[in-house]
Design a protein around this motif. Structure first.
Motif, mmCIF file in Angstrom:
data_model
loop_
_atom_site.group_PDB
_atom_site.id
_atom_site.type_symbol
_atom_site.label_atom_id
_atom_site.label_comp_id
_atom_site.label_asym_id
_atom_site.label_seq_id
_atom_site.Cartn_x
_atom_site.Cartn_y
_atom_site.Cartn_z
ATOM 1 N N TYR A 1 43.924 55.210 -166.117
ATOM 2 C CA TYR A 1 44.793 54.387 -165.272
ATOM 3 C C TYR A 1 43.910 53.510 -164.397
ATOM 4 N N ILE A 2 44.169 52.200 -164.450
ATOM 5 C CA ILE A 2 43.419 51.214 -163.685
ATOM 6 C C ILE A 2 44.406 50.415 -162.856
ATOM 7 N N SER A 3 44.131 50.253 -161.561
ATOM 8 C CA SER A 3 45.066 49.574 -160.677
ATOM 9 C C SER A 3 44.299 48.980 -159.504
ATOM 10 N N GLU B 1 47.094 46.055 -163.363
ATOM 11 C CA GLU B 1 47.450 47.468 -163.540
ATOM 12 C C GLU B 1 47.547 47.768 -165.036
ATOM 13 N N TRP B 2 46.973 48.884 -165.448
ATOM 14 C CA TRP B 2 46.994 49.276 -166.859
ATOM 15 C C TRP B 2 46.937 50.795 -166.969
ATOM 16 N N ARG B 3 47.794 51.306 -167.813
ATOM 17 C CA ARG B 3 47.754 52.723 -168.157
ATOM 18 C C ARG B 3 47.646 52.814 -169.677
ATOM 19 N N VAL C 1 40.617 58.917 -164.851
ATOM 20 C CA VAL C 1 40.367 59.248 -166.250
ATOM 21 C C VAL C 1 40.467 60.753 -166.425
ATOM 22 N N SER C 2 41.207 61.179 -167.430
ATOM 23 C CA SER C 2 41.297 62.604 -167.735
ATOM 24 C C SER C 2 41.422 62.783 -169.238
ATOM 25 N N LYS C 3 40.959 63.933 -169.742
ATOM 26 C CA LYS C 3 41.032 64.195 -171.169
ATOM 27 C C LYS C 3 42.403 64.728 -171.524
ATOM 28 N N PRO D 1 41.092 46.409 -174.593
ATOM 29 C CA PRO D 1 41.578 45.414 -173.625
ATOM 30 C C PRO D 1 42.580 46.034 -172.647
ATOM 31 N N TYR D 2 42.439 45.677 -171.366
ATOM 32 C CA TYR D 2 43.384 46.189 -170.366
ATOM 33 C C TYR D 2 44.049 45.091 -169.538
ATOM 34 N N HIS D 3 43.572 43.839 -169.701
ATOM 35 C CA HIS D 3 44.174 42.770 -168.900
ATOM 36 C C HIS D 3 43.783 41.426 -169.495
ATOM 37 N N GLN D 4 44.691 40.455 -169.402
ATOM 38 C CA GLN D 4 44.330 39.084 -169.716
ATOM 39 C C GLN D 4 45.114 38.124 -168.828
ATOM 40 N N ALA D 5 44.502 36.998 -168.552
ATOM 41 C CA ALA D 5 45.151 35.934 -167.782
ATOM 42 C C ALA D 5 44.950 34.633 -168.523
#
Length: 285
Positions: free
Chosen positions: A266-268, A206-208, A282-284, A191-195
């Motif tokens: 990272y998502i923004s 935004e999520w890291r 995205v990186s390893k 999960p990266y976001h909820q409303a």
């Protein structure tokens, strides 16, 4: 072009048959509306489309306010509702949903301006505007919302972007209710976001975080999952939900991975933005 007229904000009538033919959407919302809307209730539908969800509500509600900005849909909905039982209890209002203020207290709000990632359509903005407008006029509790929440997750995957020998890594959509044999999950969804629509929320997403890999191979895309919690059954406490189509978003550079690897992600983006605004990093590790 006026931003309000862009596809996603101003969906033309001939696209709506896809929604009417979606059994998961139709059965899910019908069940949720039946659970939430009681006999004699007053209901608002924001961004009403063809009016089918207002029709479901009108089977119990005393009054339904249908709000839609697209004049083509407004005219067609008036025609369609006139030949459906309960349609006379639906008042069709041609207005930007962000500007609508109901003339009386409301028991339930339906808003299905939903797209995977909460992109393209203005679900968060419309409900946020409604809540501010409503509370300025009616001091007190907010009505119930259908859906009452949206939860989003992201998953590392491998997907062949090969079309009859033509390699084209482009975003694509998959039906969440049927198996995609071409796709290989490379890790579990995170999960990266909820409303929660009855609570305050940000319009910017935004999520890291990290994605764990459990398969040897190549991660060449992320799968974005948007699950909408429509209603809770008052007797069983079971949740009626509905998933938007999955979005398979290709990475700029595929990443070779082994079991146990971790991907820093990272998502923004702003909710309601075009799909092009989705540029995950995205990186390893």
């Amino acid at each position: 072009m006026d931003a309000k007229n862009e596809l996603g904000q101003f969906i033309p009538l001939h696209y709506h048959h896809n929604m009417l033919l979606d059994p998961a959407r139709m059965t899910g919302f019908k069940a949720a509306i039946n659970q939430v809307v009681y006999e004699g209730a007053v209901v608002v539908e924001l961004g009403g489309g063809t009016g089918v969800l207002s029709f479901f509500a009108a089977q119990k509600a005393r009054k339904v306010y249908y709000v839609e900005y697209n004049p083509e849909l407004v005219n067609e909905t008036r025609r369609i509702l006139s030949v459906n039982p309960g349609g006379e209890r639906v008042e069709v209002i041609h207005l930007d949903a962000c500007d609508f203020i109901p003339p009386e207290p409301i028991d339930a709000v339906i808003c299905e301006m939903l797209h995977v990632g909460l992109l393209r359509e203005k679900q968060l903005q419309v409900i946020d505007a409604f809540k501010r407008n409503y509370q300025r006029k009616f001091d007190g509790m907010l009505p119930l919302f259908i859906p009452f929440a949206t939860i989003q997750a992201v998953q590392p995957v491998h997907h062949p972007f090969d079309f009859h020998g033509y390699r084209a890594a482009v975003p694509m959509f998959n039906d969440p209710y049927s198996e995609n044999t071409d796709l290989t999950p490379m890790g579990d969804p995170v999960p990266y976001h909820q409303a929660m629509y009855g609570q305050p929320y940000d319009l910017y997403i935004e999520w890291r975080g990290t994605l764990s890999v459990n398969t040897v191979g190549t991660v060449n895309a992320l799968r974005f999952i948007t699950k909408n919690l429509l209603a809770v059954d008052p007797d069983t406490r079971e949740i009626t939900d509905w998933h938007n189509h999955y979005l398979i978003h290709p990475l700029e550079s595929p990443i070779a991975v082994n079991t146990g690897d971790v991907l820093e992600t990272y998502i923004s983006y702003e909710s309601g933005a075009p799909l092009s605004a989705l540029k995950p990093l995205v990186s390893k590790r």
